[in-house]
Design an enzyme around this catalytic site. Structure first.
Site, PDB file in Angstrom:
ATOM      1  N   GLU A  50       0.761  -1.114  -0.029  1.00  0.00           N
ATOM      2  CA  GLU A  50       0.023   0.210  -0.069  1.00  0.00           C
ATOM      3  C   GLU A  50       1.170   1.252  -0.234  1.00  0.00           C
ATOM      4  O   GLU A  50       2.068   1.194   0.427  1.00  0.00           O
ATOM      5  CB  GLU A  50      -0.853   0.319   1.182  1.00  0.00           C
ATOM      6  CG  GLU A  50      -1.429   1.653   1.164  1.00  0.00           C
ATOM      7  CD  GLU A  50      -2.701   0.871   2.518  1.00  0.00           C
ATOM      8  OE1 GLU A  50      -2.688   0.342   3.055  1.00  0.00           O
ATOM      9  OE2 GLU A  50      -3.683   1.648   2.894  1.00  0.00           O
ATOM     10  N   ASN A 195     -12.288  -1.624  -1.388  1.00  0.00           N
ATOM     11  CA  ASN A 195     -11.466  -2.227   0.413  1.00  0.00           C
ATOM     12  C   ASN A 195     -12.298  -1.147   1.387  1.00  0.00           C
ATOM     13  O   ASN A 195     -12.409  -0.384   1.525  1.00  0.00           O
ATOM     14  CB  ASN A 195      -9.936  -1.322   0.332  1.00  0.00           C
ATOM     15  CG  ASN A 195      -9.145  -1.961   1.582  1.00  0.00           C
ATOM     16  OD1 ASN A 195      -9.022  -2.664   1.104  1.00  0.00           O
ATOM     17  ND2 ASN A 195      -9.322  -0.148   2.269  1.00  0.00           N
ATOM     18  N   GLU A 196     -12.824  -2.198   2.143  1.00  0.00           N
ATOM     19  CA  GLU A 196     -13.177  -1.753   3.497  1.00  0.00           C
ATOM     20  C   GLU A 196     -14.077  -1.277   3.256  1.00  0.00           C
ATOM     21  O   GLU A 196     -14.209  -0.119   4.108  1.00  0.00           O
ATOM     22  CB  GLU A 196     -11.970  -1.313   4.279  1.00  0.00           C
ATOM     23  CG  GLU A 196     -11.645  -2.895   5.109  1.00  0.00           C
ATOM     24  CD  GLU A 196     -10.028  -2.303   6.346  1.00  0.00           C
ATOM     25  OE1 GLU A 196     -10.355  -1.259   7.197  1.00  0.00           O
ATOM     26  OE2 GLU A 196      -9.590  -4.249   6.503  1.00  0.00           O
ATOM     27  N   TYR A 275      -7.003  -8.599  11.366  1.00  0.00           N
ATOM     28  CA  TYR A 275      -5.381  -9.231  12.177  1.00  0.00           C
ATOM     29  C   TYR A 275      -5.683  -9.766  13.875  1.00  0.00           C
ATOM     30  O   TYR A 275      -6.122  -9.392  13.946  1.00  0.00           O
ATOM     31  CB  TYR A 275      -4.951  -7.190  11.760  1.00  0.00           C
ATOM     32  CG  TYR A 275      -4.425  -6.792  10.626  1.00  0.00           C
ATOM     33  CD1 TYR A 275      -3.513  -6.746  10.351  1.00  0.00           C
ATOM     34  CD2 TYR A 275      -5.823  -6.243   9.818  1.00  0.00           C
ATOM     35  CE1 TYR A 275      -3.026  -6.012   9.356  1.00  0.00           C
ATOM     36  CE2 TYR A 275      -5.666  -5.175   9.124  1.00  0.00           C
ATOM     37  CZ  TYR A 275      -4.656  -5.619   8.379  1.00  0.00           C
ATOM     38  OH  TYR A 275      -4.069  -5.035   7.098  1.00  0.00           O
ATOM     39  N   GLU A 330      -6.129  -9.328   3.980  1.00  0.00           N
ATOM     40  CA  GLU A 330      -5.236  -8.313   4.924  1.00  0.00           C
ATOM     41  C   GLU A 330      -5.142  -8.999   6.126  1.00  0.00           C
ATOM     42  O   GLU A 330      -6.345  -9.328   7.148  1.00  0.00           O
ATOM     43  CB  GLU A 330      -5.476  -6.926   5.045  1.00  0.00           C
ATOM     44  CG  GLU A 330      -5.868  -6.070   3.394  1.00  0.00           C
ATOM     45  CD  GLU A 330      -6.173  -4.332   3.994  1.00  0.00           C
ATOM     46  OE1 GLU A 330      -5.957  -3.855   5.637  1.00  0.00           O
ATOM     47  OE2 GLU A 330      -6.460  -4.016   3.396  1.00  0.00           O
ATOM     48  N   GLN A 379       1.919  -5.976   5.797  1.00  0.00           N
ATOM     49  CA  GLN A 379       2.816  -5.747   4.141  1.00  0.00           C
ATOM     50  C   GLN A 379       4.178  -5.976   3.971  1.00  0.00           C
ATOM     51  O   GLN A 379       4.267  -6.100   5.183  1.00  0.00           O
ATOM     52  CB  GLN A 379       2.028  -4.138   3.794  1.00  0.00           C
ATOM     53  CG  GLN A 379       0.651  -3.308   4.185  1.00  0.00           C
ATOM     54  CD  GLN A 379       0.386  -2.463   4.234  1.00  0.00           C
ATOM     55  OE1 GLN A 379       0.681  -1.756   3.212  1.00  0.00           O
ATOM     56  NE2 GLN A 379      -1.114  -1.836   3.845  1.00  0.00           N
TER      57      GLN A 379
HETATM   58  O1  AHR Z   1      -2.830  -2.425   6.403  1.00  0.00           O
HETATM   59  C1  AHR Z   1      -3.162  -1.029   7.138  1.00  0.00           C
HETATM   60  C2  AHR Z   1      -4.633  -0.398   7.227  1.00  0.00           C
HETATM   61  O2  AHR Z   1      -5.477  -1.793   7.354  1.00  0.00           O
HETATM   62  C3  AHR Z   1      -5.345  -0.824   5.603  1.00  0.00           C
HETATM   63  O3  AHR Z   1      -4.975   0.292   4.680  1.00  0.00           O
HETATM   64  C4  AHR Z   1      -6.787  -1.623   5.950  1.00  0.00           C
HETATM   65  O4  AHR Z   1      -7.612  -2.021   4.512  1.00  0.00           O
HETATM   66  C5  AHR Z   1      -6.761  -2.168   6.826  1.00  0.00           C
HETATM   67  O5  AHR Z   1      -7.958  -1.458   8.108  1.00  0.00           O
END
Ligand code: AHR
Length: 525
Positions: A50, A195-196, A275, A330, A379
């Site tokens: 990103e 995205n999201e 995450y 992600e 990432q």
């Molecule tokens: O990876 C960091 C961020 O986490 C990304 O930009 C977003 O999609 C997520 O909330």
């Protein structure tokens, strides 16, 4: 008397220096190589890059005039390292950044200088744009996963971007691409429809998102002549971001609509973000932590399995043939920013704990390989759970990088059923499976086995009980280090690196001796 006291002292000494030798746990892993399970797609080992902090600028892009060795502005050391792990696909340009990205600002001789409000509010020079990304993908031998701006952009803008990238016909956009140095159409393997969109991508309800996603799915076309029949671009819709009614509803809404979809729109994947963070805002240290934080983070990361099961069950209701992949695009450990770093840059160290976290997640994905056919760790460089950390002209490979390297034989392999009694590792009131394992037949025809020893204190003696194959030996690599928070740094890059491991069958038994807190991959021969 004296002699036995000395012996006891020697034993005690041994146990202190090599606690592993003192108490290895015996584990039996049964592998039936005559049976096969789902394919472990190479796309499970995808990456995410990103425009965030030094993920792109400095991490990949240094510009053609830089003293750092580069090819057309892209650093050579990073390209060589990524080539070595055969990155199957790279998701770009975000993340949250994608829903504020306007592709025209990143093409041609004059680039617009804009801002990056999501990530530190810093200047975005747009010097790394479409052509540079595609050049990078080409240099590392990967595939493009491009997420379009469904939040603040328009369907027309996204459609024109894809025409610019993919058409071979002499349109104005094709000529513009050729004038920018690339006459041949680019291949775009994956399209991300936002995205999201439930959060930074526009705070949409699932119903509103769905109506937008249908429009983008229809109008954002890939014209590349090589992608019209086989190798067609796969479209990935925004999916859930966690567990609970809100997220179940999101998956339910999108999948229910998919079941009734007509010719004019389609999706091939549903994205999921998850995450390992435990507390929000992220508070766990990425280095300088102890066994309790090790156990807490690993306990939390194992929730990925349950999350996949829940969303897969909803998908099964509407798509029993599993045509739509669950794409975990992600995931990874998200910790407190390193002291002194810009908090908007999401800079963290990467320890042995992250290597184990990566292995546990990759194994979960592999076990769900019939539905989970793609994943992108967050990432790739300098951001969150990265493969590579750079500082000016230097670079260091992280423990997570080495896990990806060790798992190479699993790319496009066929999984083989594995059964074992994992036992239990306890830390305070936390209990975790002591070991984890997967096995697969590689494209090289070999049987590959991965075993993770989660226990940071006790070694494991793993007996591989094999059916359908006669084994004489096992050879491969193991990754461990003295401490749960051991890391690689620019000054000491070899703190956590794989070393060779092998075992010979004795009396019909093949036993692997695994260090505490280790990831091991072997080929059984
Ligand atoms: O990876 C960091 C961020 O986490 C990304 O930009 C977003 O999609 C997520 O909330």
């Amino acid at each position: 008397m004296h002699a036995s006291r000395t012996g006891r002292r020697a034993l005690l000494f041994c146990a202190m220096i090599f606690p592993a030798l003192a108490a290895a746990q015996r584990v039996e892993i049964s592998i039936d190589a005559s049976k096969s399970g789902p394919t472990i797609s190479r796309n499970l080992f995808g990456q995410f890059a990103e425009h965030l902090g030094h993920g792109i600028y400095e991490g990949i892009w240094v510009g053609p005039d830089s003293k750092i060795p580069n090819t057309r502005g892209i650093r050579n050391d990073v390209v060589a390292a990524l080539k070595a792990i055969k990155v199957p696909n790279v998701r770009w340009p975000g993340g949250c950044f994608a829903d504020e990205y306007h592709w025209r600002q990143g093409i041609g001789a004059q680039r617009a200088v804009t801002l990056n409000p999501n990530w530190g509010g810093v200047i975005e020079p747009n010097t790394f744009g479409t052509n540079e990304f595609m050049d990078f993908i080409d240099q590392i031998g990967s595939e493009a996963y491009v997420s379009v701006n469904l939040g603040s952009g328009t369907p027309q803008e996204a459609a024109e971007w894809f025409e610019y990238m993919t058409t071979a016909q002499p349109t104005t956009l094709e000529k513009e691409r050729a004038a920018n140095g690339h006459p041949a159409p680019y291949k775009v393997e994956f399209l991300g429809l936002g995205n999201e969109s439930w959060d930074c991508g526009g705070n949409m309800t699932p119903e509103y998102y769905l109506s937008q996603a249908k429009i983008y799915s229809h109008f954002v076309r890939n014209f590349n002549p090589g992608q019209q029949s086989k190798d067609q671009m796969l479209k990935i819709a925004v999916g859930p971001g966690g567990d609970g009614p809100r997220w179940n509803d999101w998956t339910e809404t999108v999948m229910k609509a998919y079941q009734q979809h007509t010719w004019s729109w389609d999706i091939n994947g549903l994205s999921m973000h998850s995450y390992t963070v435990v507390k929000w805002p992220p508070a766990y240290k990425s280095v300088g932590f102890g066994e309790t934080e090790y156990a807490e983070i690993l306990k939390s990361t194992l929730e990925m399995d349950d999350l996949i099961k829940k969303h897969s069950a909803i998908m099964d209701k509407y798509d029993p043939e599993k045509k739509v992949a669950l794409v975990v695009d992600e995931w990874g450990g998200w910790y407190a920013p390193l002291p002194g770093s810009n908090p908007g840059f999401l800079v963290q160290q990467n320890s042995l704990r992250d290597a184990i976290l990566a292995a546990l997640n990759l194994n979960i994905f592999a076990r769900h390989g019939d539905r989970v056919r793609m994943s992108n760790i967050a990432q790739m460089i300098n951001v969150l759970q990265a493969m590579i950390l750079t500082d000016k002209d230097k670079m260091v490979l992280t423990p997570t990088y080495y896990v990806y390297k060790m798992y190479l034989p699993f790319q496009d392999s066929t999984s083989v059923p594995v059964t074992f009694d994992a036992g239990t590792y306890r830390q305070g009131d936390i209990s975790l499976p002591r070991v984890d394992a997967v096995a697969a037949k590689g494209k090289d025809g070999k049987l590959w086995v991965e075993v993770t020893n989660v226990d940071p204190n006790q070694a494991a003696e793993v007996e591989l009980k094999l059916a359908g194959v006669t084994a004489k030996s096992a050879t491969g690599q193991t990754l461990s280090a003295p401490k749960v928070d051991s890391v690689n740094t620019l000054e000491a890059p070899n703190g956590v690196v794989p070393k060779a491991v092998s075992a010979e069958a004795e009396g019909g038994k093949l036993t692997l001796k695994l260090e505490p807190k280790s990831v091991t991959v072997v080929a059984v021969e």
